[in-house]
Design a protein around this motif. Structure first.
Motif, short mmCIF file in Angstrom:
data_model
loop_
_atom_site.label_atom_id
_atom_site.label_comp_id
_atom_site.label_asym_id
_atom_site.label_seq_id
_atom_site.Cartn_x
_atom_site.Cartn_y
_atom_site.Cartn_z
N HIS A 1 18.93 -7.08 -5.07
CA HIS A 1 17.93 -7.22 -4.15
C HIS A 1 16.65 -6.35 -4.27
N MET A 2 16.88 -5.13 -4.25
CA MET A 2 16.00 -4.10 -4.47
C MET A 2 15.33 -4.42 -5.03
N THR A 3 15.51 -4.71 -6.10
CA THR A 3 14.14 -5.19 -7.27
C THR A 3 13.57 -5.39 -6.21
N ILE A 4 13.86 -7.11 -6.51
CA ILE A 4 13.20 -8.32 -6.21
C ILE A 4 12.89 -8.14 -4.38
N ASP A 5 12.99 -7.05 -3.82
CA ASP A 5 12.60 -6.81 -2.50
C ASP A 5 10.75 -6.45 -2.79
N LEU A 6 11.21 -5.12 -3.80
CA LEU A 6 10.40 -4.58 -3.87
C LEU A 6 8.77 -5.02 -4.73
N PHE A 7 9.27 -6.04 -5.58
CA PHE A 7 8.07 -7.02 -6.63
C PHE A 7 7.47 -8.22 -5.21
N THR A 8 8.04 -8.62 -4.29
CA THR A 8 8.17 -9.51 -2.59
C THR A 8 7.18 -8.94 -1.95
N GLU A 9 7.73 -7.56 -1.49
CA GLU A 9 6.47 -6.98 -0.52
C GLU A 9 5.00 -6.49 -0.89
N ARG A 10 4.84 -7.50 -2.36
CA ARG A 10 3.17 -6.76 -3.06
C ARG A 10 2.87 -8.23 -2.94
N PHE A 11 3.35 -9.43 -2.45
CA PHE A 11 3.03 -10.54 -2.78
C PHE A 11 3.20 -11.22 -1.02
N LEU A 12 3.58 -10.57 -0.60
CA LEU A 12 3.47 -11.02 1.54
C LEU A 12 2.38 -10.99 1.88
N GLY A 13 2.14 -12.24 2.83
CA GLY A 13 0.70 -12.91 3.48
C GLY A 13 -0.42 -12.80 2.42
N GLU A 14 0.10 -12.81 0.61
CA GLU A 14 -0.81 -13.73 -0.05
C GLU A 14 -0.53 -15.34 -0.35
N SER A 15 -1.35 -16.52 -0.69
CA SER A 15 -0.69 -17.24 -0.88
C SER A 15 -0.68 -17.65 -2.25
N LEU A 16 0.54 -17.86 -2.45
CA LEU A 16 0.72 -17.64 -4.26
C LEU A 16 1.11 -19.15 -4.18
N ARG A 17 1.37 -20.43 -5.14
CA ARG A 17 1.96 -21.54 -5.19
C ARG A 17 2.61 -21.16 -6.69
N ALA A 18 2.09 -20.13 -7.53
CA ALA A 18 3.13 -20.32 -8.69
C ALA A 18 3.52 -18.82 -9.35
N ASP B 1 0.56 -1.48 0.24
CA ASP B 1 0.16 0.09 -0.15
C ASP B 1 0.73 0.86 0.14
N PHE B 2 2.27 1.11 0.01
CA PHE B 2 2.84 2.17 0.26
C PHE B 2 3.90 2.07 -0.98
N PRO B 3 4.22 3.32 -1.95
CA PRO B 3 5.30 3.49 -2.58
C PRO B 3 6.41 3.24 -2.39
N PRO B 4 7.85 3.16 -2.81
CA PRO B 4 8.43 2.32 -2.78
C PRO B 4 9.54 4.64 -2.66
N SER B 5 10.17 4.00 -1.93
CA SER B 5 10.33 5.73 -1.77
C SER B 5 11.26 6.46 -2.49
#
Length: 95
Positions: A47-64, A5-9
């Motif tokens: 790492h920062m790029t993957i962190d930003l992508f990951t933040e979007r989906f934390l807490g989601e139940s993704l299988r793939a 919900d928060f944009p990257p800095s």
């Protein structure tokens, strides 16, 4: 509220944007190609790029995670690993 919900800095956006290289008229006149190889060569930026992508989906139940070639193979595989999900590479039609 979720992390996505928060944009990257502004600092993160500037840093990552500075790691992209513009190549005008590639692969044909009128196209501005965004070269990501400088970003991939910089471990912090990757790492920062993957962190930003990951933040979007934390807490989601993704299988793939599905990644469309070729950049999708790079980022999708790393994202799937971070999310403990399967990775499915997909080719573009006609390839």
């Amino acid at each position: 509220m979720h992390a996505h919900d928060f944009p990257p800095s502004d600092h993160a956006v500037r840093y990552l944007t500075s790691r992209l290289r513009n190549i005008p008229d590639f692969p044909k006149p009128g196209i501005l190609f965004k070269d990501i190889t400088p970003l991939l060569a910089d471990p912090r930026a990757f790492h920062m790029t993957i962190d930003l992508f990951t933040e979007r989906f934390l807490g989601e139940s993704l299988r793939a995670v599905i990644g469309i070639e070729s950049r999708g193979f790079i980022f999708g595989g790393a994202l799937a690993a971070r999310l403990n999900a399967s990775f499915i590479p997909v080719r573009k039609p006609g390839k």
